[in-house]
Design a protein around this motif. Structure first.
Motif, mmCIF file in Angstrom:
data_model
loop_
_atom_site.group_PDB
_atom_site.id
_atom_site.type_symbol
_atom_site.label_atom_id
_atom_site.label_comp_id
_atom_site.label_asym_id
_atom_site.label_seq_id
_atom_site.Cartn_x
_atom_site.Cartn_y
_atom_site.Cartn_z
ATOM 1 N N TYR A 1 0.828 -1.207 0.000
ATOM 2 C CA TYR A 1 0.000 0.000 0.000
ATOM 3 C C TYR A 1 0.869 1.267 0.000
ATOM 4 C CZ TYR A 1 -4.282 -2.675 0.911
ATOM 5 O OH TYR A 1 -5.359 -3.528 0.817
ATOM 6 N N ALA A 2 1.997 1.216 0.679
ATOM 7 C CA ALA A 2 2.899 2.375 0.696
ATOM 8 C C ALA A 2 3.480 2.622 -0.695
ATOM 9 C CB ALA A 2 4.013 2.170 1.711
ATOM 10 N N ARG A 3 3.871 1.550 -1.384
ATOM 11 C CA ARG A 3 4.411 1.690 -2.740
ATOM 12 C C ARG A 3 3.363 2.255 -3.701
ATOM 13 N NH1 ARG A 3 7.047 -3.293 -1.448
ATOM 14 N NH2 ARG A 3 5.346 -4.488 -2.409
ATOM 15 N N GLU A 4 2.106 1.894 -3.467
ATOM 16 C CA GLU A 4 1.029 2.349 -4.345
ATOM 17 C C GLU A 4 0.528 3.743 -3.980
ATOM 18 O OE1 GLU A 4 -1.869 -0.689 -3.859
ATOM 19 O OE2 GLU A 4 -0.791 -2.173 -5.065
ATOM 20 N N GLY A 5 1.031 4.288 -2.867
ATOM 21 C CA GLY A 5 0.591 5.608 -2.438
ATOM 22 C C GLY A 5 -0.705 5.605 -1.651
ATOM 23 N N VAL A 6 -1.211 4.433 -1.307
ATOM 24 C CA VAL A 6 -2.442 4.332 -0.523
ATOM 25 C C VAL A 6 -2.183 4.736 0.921
ATOM 26 C CG1 VAL A 6 -4.246 2.756 0.290
ATOM 27 C CG2 VAL A 6 -3.331 2.531 -2.026
ATOM 28 N N PHE A 7 -1.050 4.295 1.466
ATOM 29 C CA PHE A 7 -0.616 4.712 2.796
ATOM 30 C C PHE A 7 0.546 5.692 2.646
ATOM 31 C CE2 PHE A 7 -2.042 0.494 4.944
ATOM 32 C CZ PHE A 7 -3.333 0.970 4.998
ATOM 33 N N SER A 8 0.480 6.793 3.389
ATOM 34 C CA SER A 8 1.556 7.785 3.324
ATOM 35 C C SER A 8 2.723 7.413 4.219
ATOM 36 C CB SER A 8 1.029 9.163 3.719
ATOM 37 O OG SER A 8 0.487 9.133 5.035
ATOM 38 N N GLU A 9 2.444 6.643 5.277
ATOM 39 C CA GLU A 9 3.484 6.192 6.201
ATOM 40 C C GLU A 9 3.154 4.788 6.674
ATOM 41 O OE1 GLU A 9 4.954 9.024 9.317
ATOM 42 O OE2 GLU A 9 3.170 10.147 8.705
ATOM 43 N N VAL A 10 4.176 3.979 6.858
ATOM 44 C CA VAL A 10 4.020 2.668 7.486
ATOM 45 C C VAL A 10 5.209 2.458 8.412
ATOM 46 C CG1 VAL A 10 2.739 1.661 5.561
ATOM 47 C CG2 VAL A 10 5.221 1.434 5.640
ATOM 48 N N SER A 11 5.035 1.604 9.395
ATOM 49 C CA SER A 11 6.128 1.310 10.319
ATOM 50 C C SER A 11 7.227 0.557 9.584
ATOM 51 C CB SER A 11 5.618 0.487 11.504
ATOM 52 O OG SER A 11 4.860 -0.609 11.051
ATOM 53 N N GLU A 12 8.428 1.092 9.619
ATOM 54 C CA GLU A 12 9.564 0.416 8.978
ATOM 55 C C GLU A 12 10.018 -0.780 9.795
ATOM 56 O OE1 GLU A 12 10.828 0.908 6.012
ATOM 57 O OE2 GLU A 12 9.318 2.462 5.666
ATOM 58 N N ASP A 13 9.980 -0.622 11.090
ATOM 59 C CA ASP A 13 10.392 -1.691 11.997
ATOM 60 C C ASP A 13 9.220 -2.080 12.882
ATOM 61 O OD1 ASP A 13 13.158 -1.743 11.180
ATOM 62 O OD2 ASP A 13 13.369 0.165 12.242
ATOM 63 N N VAL A 14 9.162 -3.336 13.234
ATOM 64 C CA VAL A 14 8.113 -3.797 14.124
ATOM 65 C C VAL A 14 8.355 -3.252 15.524
ATOM 66 C CG1 VAL A 14 9.283 -5.931 14.838
ATOM 67 C CG2 VAL A 14 6.800 -5.843 14.781
ATOM 68 N N ILE A 15 7.276 -2.958 16.241
ATOM 69 C CA ILE A 15 7.361 -2.488 17.624
ATOM 70 C C ILE A 15 7.058 -3.673 18.535
ATOM 71 C CG2 ILE A 15 6.450 -0.864 19.326
ATOM 72 C CD1 ILE A 15 5.575 0.919 16.979
ATOM 73 N N ARG A 16 7.916 -3.891 19.522
ATOM 74 C CA ARG A 16 7.752 -5.012 20.447
ATOM 75 C C ARG A 16 7.433 -4.493 21.841
ATOM 76 N NH1 ARG A 16 9.801 -9.787 18.199
ATOM 77 N NH2 ARG A 16 8.597 -10.715 19.885
#
Length: 345
Positions: free
Chosen positions: A307-322
């Motif tokens: 979705y980020a590549r398609e421009g649907v999401f403007s931001e996504v978490s790069e790293d998982v949060i634990r």
């Protein structure tokens, strides 16, 4: 829709009425001192539900009064209550749960805290149907906690754990579909092995699948949780005694996980949820998803990045949060949790 199936085996025991059970059924705030004492002891016992990663979720969602949100998995309602507190009496939260037993308890619990229909709508639906929860409504925030609740795990009648004997059920909605015991009888050894690998990365999948099918060929049924655990233990009898007990425990956990995922079509449900997610979010809306095993996390990670590549999401978490080390120490069930988030473009 498939017709509900009557269980062949019912657990005849009753729950011990310990503090943990009172905590589950009643308002947790009444037992706050006891809760804090137990948490300080460093181990959350079976029967006590403690919401996972609350602080991190609220930081990600950035909930403001007057917003509209969706809690995809109501469960015990711990996360729901925290999100309602952030709304401060204005806005609206929609929540769904397919479990008819626990959702009614949670609805009553939240109503007793003052969260009525004017601010909270609870629907008995699968979160794969998220586009039907509030047609025409777009959400400012969405939370999906994909874990099974403590009340489901610790109730032996539901069959989610091998630690207590009960019917091998594992359905999130015990009124529909087929039980795990029935599902085992439908699969051959190759299919069972594939299920154990795909749903739980089980290293002894072939041996366990072979042991299960051989048990059926001998005319022996596997209708209870302890019966399945015994078959798994027999399949791993070749291991050295020093490592056998721990290996059996972990293989039981993974086998029950794989069966639960299969019986409830959890991957298919998650696929549908991820497919519909962008369409129900406002521009700038924020989503947070808690996963509890690698298969779920891979699906969420892949979808968010696409979705980020398609421009649907403007931001996504790069790293998982634990979860923090302190939270994992206090609540062992938090250890496998991963949080990913996204922002709608």
């Amino acid at each position: 829709m498939e017709q509900p199936h009557k269980r062949r085996v019912r657990y005849s025991g009753t729950h011990p009425r310990r503090f943990q059970d009172k905590y589950k059924e009643l308002n947790p705030e009444k037992y706050q001192d006891q809760v804090e004492k137990i948490l300080r002891s460093g181990k959350t016992p079976a029967g006590m539900h403690v919401p996972i990663m609350v602080k991190e979720i609220l930081e990600v969602l950035q909930i403001q009064p007057g917003q509209t949100g969706y809690d995809a998995t109501l469960g015990y309602g711990g996360h729901t209550r925290k999100m309602l507190e952030q709304l401060q009496g204005s806005g609206h939260l929609y929540a769904t749960d397919i479990d008819p037993i626990e959702s009614e308890k949670t609805k009553a619990r939240l109503a007793a805290l003052g969260y009525g229909e004017e601010i909270l709508t609870i629907r008995r639906m699968n979160f794969a149907q998220m586009d039907q929860v509030a047609p025409g409504v777009l959400f400012d925030f969405v939370l999906a906690d994909l874990g099974v609740s403590s009340m489901q795990i610790d109730n032996p009648e539901r069959g989610f754990t091998f630690k207590q004997d009960g019917p091998l059920d594992l359905r999130l909605d015990p009124t529909a579909g087929i039980t795990a015991a029935q599902r085992l009888r439908e699969l051959d050894a190759d299919e069972l092995e594939a299920m154990l690998v795909e749903n739980a990365d089980e290293p002894y999948a072939q041996r366990i699948a072979k042991a299960i099918t051989q048990t059926f060929r001998k005319g022996i049924s596997i209708d209870t949780t302890r019966q399945l655990a015994a078959v798994i233990e027999g399949a791993l009898a070749f291991l050295p005694p020093a490592e056998r007990a721990e290996a059996v425990k972990k293989s039981c956990q993974r086998t029950f996980q794989a069966l639960r995922i299969d019986v409830n079509s959890e991957f298919e449900v998650l696929y549908s949820f991820l497919d519909k997610l962008p369409g129900v979010m406002k521009p700038g809306g924020r989503a947070a998803i808690l996963t509890f095993h690698s298969g779920e996390d891979r699906l969420v990670k892949k979808a968010f990045r696409q979705y980020a590549r398609e421009g649907v999401f403007s931001e996504v978490s790069e790293d998982v949060i634990r979860p923090s080390a302190q939270e994992c120490s206090q609540n062992p069930r938090a250890r496998s949790t991963k949080l990913r988030w996204a922002v709608r473009a």
